[in-house]
Write a protein that holds these residues in place. Structure first.
Motif, mmCIF file in Angstrom:
data_model
loop_
_atom_site.group_PDB
_atom_site.id
_atom_site.type_symbol
_atom_site.label_atom_id
_atom_site.label_comp_id
_atom_site.label_asym_id
_atom_site.label_seq_id
_atom_site.Cartn_x
_atom_site.Cartn_y
_atom_site.Cartn_z
ATOM 1 N N LYS A 101 0.860 -1.188 0.000
ATOM 2 C CA LYS A 101 0.000 0.000 0.000
ATOM 3 C C LYS A 101 0.892 1.231 0.000
ATOM 4 O O LYS A 101 1.863 1.303 0.753
ATOM 5 N N LYS A 102 0.581 2.226 -0.826
ATOM 6 C CA LYS A 102 1.382 3.450 -0.892
ATOM 7 C C LYS A 102 0.701 4.543 -0.074
ATOM 8 O O LYS A 102 -0.470 4.837 -0.277
ATOM 9 N N LEU A 103 1.459 5.125 0.833
ATOM 10 C CA LEU A 103 0.947 6.170 1.723
ATOM 11 C C LEU A 103 1.493 7.517 1.277
ATOM 12 O O LEU A 103 2.681 7.642 0.970
ATOM 13 N N PRO A 104 0.661 8.564 1.257
ATOM 14 C CA PRO A 104 1.088 9.839 0.674
ATOM 15 C C PRO A 104 1.945 10.712 1.582
ATOM 16 O O PRO A 104 2.717 11.529 1.092
ATOM 17 N N LEU A 149 0.614 -12.972 -10.105
ATOM 18 C CA LEU A 149 0.199 -14.383 -10.105
ATOM 19 C C LEU A 149 1.038 -15.210 -11.070
ATOM 20 O O LEU A 149 1.356 -16.364 -10.799
ATOM 21 N N LYS A 150 1.380 -14.612 -12.208
ATOM 22 C CA LYS A 150 2.206 -15.288 -13.200
ATOM 23 C C LYS A 150 3.349 -14.380 -13.617
ATOM 24 O O LYS A 150 3.204 -13.157 -13.650
ATOM 25 N N PRO A 294 -2.595 -10.492 -4.878
ATOM 26 C CA PRO A 294 -2.060 -9.269 -5.488
ATOM 27 C C PRO A 294 -2.948 -8.062 -5.217
ATOM 28 O O PRO A 294 -4.168 -8.123 -5.338
ATOM 29 N N GLY A 295 -2.314 -6.969 -4.807
ATOM 30 C CA GLY A 295 -3.047 -5.731 -4.554
ATOM 31 C C GLY A 295 -3.789 -5.687 -3.244
ATOM 32 O O GLY A 295 -4.499 -4.727 -2.957
ATOM 33 N N GLU A 299 -0.311 -5.506 5.535
ATOM 34 C CA GLU A 299 0.769 -5.838 6.476
ATOM 35 C C GLU A 299 2.066 -5.121 6.144
ATOM 36 O O GLU A 299 3.023 -5.179 6.906
ATOM 37 N N SER A 300 2.102 -4.453 4.994
ATOM 38 C CA SER A 300 3.260 -3.652 4.594
ATOM 39 C C SER A 300 2.742 -2.405 3.886
ATOM 40 O O SER A 300 1.713 -2.442 3.211
ATOM 41 N N ALA A 301 3.461 -1.315 4.021
ATOM 42 C CA ALA A 301 3.070 -0.064 3.368
ATOM 43 C C ALA A 301 4.318 0.722 3.005
ATOM 44 O O ALA A 301 5.327 0.670 3.712
ATOM 45 N N ALA A 302 4.242 1.444 1.902
ATOM 46 C CA ALA A 302 5.373 2.238 1.418
ATOM 47 C C ALA A 302 5.082 3.722 1.566
ATOM 48 O O ALA A 302 3.957 4.175 1.350
ATOM 49 N N TRP A 303 6.118 4.445 1.946
ATOM 50 C CA TRP A 303 6.072 5.908 1.934
ATOM 51 C C TRP A 303 7.186 6.353 0.995
ATOM 52 O O TRP A 303 8.347 6.358 1.368
#
Length: 587
Positions: A101-104, A149-150, A294-295, A299-303
């Motif tokens: 997940k991308k956090l602003p 997935l592939k 996918p998507g 449990e993880s997030a990016a800043w």
């Protein structure tokens, strides 16, 4: 509801408000959506098929986000747009790649972290995501992320990547790792070195038919071990034993958003062995691998770091007119964040440049920061099909001798003249900005450039937004200009004298200035024959002479009032001036 939650919801609704649907007909919407989809797929083929980056990642992501907004507006039943890999993947991932997940911003990070401890932060390494599959300790698959997935099996390239162990001491039937293949760097500093196209170089090396020398320069950063040891500490210790020791040096515990921000900035400025584009926050424990989709990953997030270039939509175009009549062009864009600035306006410069760029409302543009943090246009990245061009002012109607009077067609240049004379090094009217002049222009007596010299506080107090006290302050500042030296009045009027000539001007009265010959003007520094003729013509203009006559009459009246005041016994300050903060008059 907590304060952080309330602020987060406020930001969420604000973002939704900015994403309002365009006012398009269904036919136009279908055309715009189809055309943008076609362009995105073309960039996909270049990137995933040929390893070529034709558009920066952040700009691509923003355009794809905009496309999804359009789909939501006009095609709500359609599946949201997603990148399509040219090969579409031929090998199943044993465990799906979930993405993050991308956090602003920091507020969003704080909201996401609530109730999720213990937590860890790692650099978000900018490379190519892969799955490693070991059976009885032997590497049997190296699978590109694909659609999660592939993907494609790049196992034949693994032998040329020394960072990938071909065998590990763990002999379990199946061991699965997910990580990032990255281009190794020496003392890379993201703040100064940027992305250096590292991700595309890695992708290109992996997709070439023949082994590339670049493969030997790749490293691996393992960021997930599906169904591995339960805690981050245990996972990192075990990974080191298996020969994957990069991530352990770049994994730090964090307890709140302030610590995340600290590490994010530290890694942004520090020397690292890889390119990064932000940080990733991980929960200590992860769910069972069979639940990974996918998507779908909470449990993880990016800043991510604020990219050096961002995209925004042009909402409208303004054509400001300067005090000398020069017309420029300014883009009003949907607000975007660049570094620590919120950008809403981007100057293009001249009308000719705007026409050459052919930008209209609805276009998507890339914006960066130039020297001193000034926003500037990098390029146009997407053009809407329907080109509705605004009509700029007629350039021939505006010049250095136009708009000394307050007329509807002169409002922009007239305001620019007023803003100019307010400046500290001109007549020094503190706190009187363009917005102040806009209010004052509502007065019917505001006829010409110096009408304000005769205004009374009672007049100003009738205007919306101006209190009686503020009106007295403004009139006080107006009255103080009588003490300004003659050169400043020359500058306020706009006489086209260069600064060197103005500073050397010996004249102290208007009659002296107006009596100058062409030859005497050329005695001043920076004034040649052509400029002398221009100055002479300028000062003979009928409007200019009327302005000068008005200034002279006003200054004479002020001297008369001052003389009358000196003849009277000294009196205390009248009550109406009490409470006004009066600065010293500037010279």
């Amino acid at each position: 509801m907590s304060g952080k939650t309330a602020l987060w919801l406020l930001c969420l609704f604000a973002g939704t408000a900015q994403a309002l649907c365009p006012r398009w007909t269904p036919v136009r919407a279908a055309e715009e959506i189809a055309r943008l989809q076609q362009q995105l797929r073309s960039w996909d083929r270049a990137y995933y098929g040929d390893g070529e980056t034709l558009i920066e990642d952040a700009l691509y992501d923003n355009l794809q986000h905009r496309l999804r907004q359009w789909q939501h507006c006009f095609q709500p039943a359609a599946a949201p747009d997603r990148s399509v890999w040219a090969d579409n993947g031929t090998v199943d991932h044993p465990v799906a790649h979930t993405g993050v997940k991308k956090l602003p911003d920091k507020l969003a990070v704080a909201y996401w972290m609530q109730g999720k401890g213990p937590l860890w932060v790692q650099p978000k390494v900018d490379g190519v995501a892969v799955t490693l599959v070991y059976r009885q300790g032997k590497l049997v698959s190296l699978i590109s992320r694909g659609d999660g997935l592939k993907g494609q099996n790049w196992l034949e390239k693994a032998a040329y990547i020394p960072a990938l162990p071909q065998a590990i001491p763990d002999k379990r039937p199946v061991l699965i790792l997910q990580g990032e293949l990255f281009l190794t760097m020496t003392d890379h500093r993201q703040v100064t070195d940027g992305g250096q196209n590292a991700r595309a170089q890695v992708a290109g090396a992996l997709r070439r038919q023949q082994p590339s020398p670049l493969l030997s320069q790749l490293g691996i950063f393992i960021w997930a071990w599906p169904d591995g040891p339960q805690t981050m500490t245990q996972r990192q210790a075990a990974l080191k034993q298996l020969g994957f020791d990069v991530a352990s040096a770049w994994t730090q515990p964090v307890s709140d958003e302030e610590e995340v921000a600290l590490w994010r900035m530290r890694w942004f400025r520090s020397a690292l062995p890889f390119v990064t584009d932000g940080v990733v926050i991980h929960q200590d424990r992860r769910s069972a691998a069979k639940q990974w989709i996918p998507g779908s990953n909470d449990e993880s997030a990016a800043w991510k770091y604020t990219p050096p270039v961002v995209s925004s939509e042009v909402q409208s175009i303004d054509f400001p007119i300067g005090r000398t009549g020069k017309i420029s062009s300014v883009l009003n864009v949907a607000p975007v964040q660049l570094d620590d600035k919120t950008v809403r306006r981007v100057s293009l410069g001249s009308l000719a440049r705007w026409r050459a760029l052919d930008i209209v409302p609805g276009d998507q543009v890339a914006i960066g920061l130039a020297g001193q943090g000034i926003p500037h246009l990098k390029k146009v990245i997407w053009r809407v099909i329907e080109r509705t061009r605004p009509e700029p002012p007629v350039a021939e109607n505006y010049h250095s001798l136009s708009c000394f009077y307050n007329r509807a067609d002169c409002r922009k240049q007239f305001l620019s003249r007023l803003s100019w004379l307010s400046q500290r090094d001109v007549l020094d009217l503190p706190g009187i900005q363009r917005s102040t002049w806009q209010r004052l222009l509502q007065l019917p007596d505001f006829v010409h450039l110096f009408s304000w010299l005769e205004m009374e506080s009672e007049q100003l107090a009738t205007l919306p937004g101006i209190t009686p006290l503020r009106a007295k302050q403004i009139v006080h500042y107006f009255n103080q200009v009588q003490h300004q030296p003659f050169r400043r009045w020359v500058k306020a009027l706009g006489v086209p004298l260069p600064a060197s000539a103005l500073n050397a001007l010996p004249d102290s009265t208007w009659p002296q200035l107006l009596a100058r010959s062409l030859q005497s003007w050329q005695q001043l520094p920076g004034v040649g024959a052509t400029l002398a003729q221009r100055i002479d013509t300028w000062l003979k203009d009928e409007q200019v002479r009327k302005m000068i006559d008005f200034i002279q009459r006003w200054q004479a009246a002020q001297k008369g009032l001052a003389s009358a005041t000196l003849a009277q016994p000294e009196q205390p300050d009248p009550p109406e001036t009490q409470g006004i903060n009066v600065p010293d008059a500037g010279n």
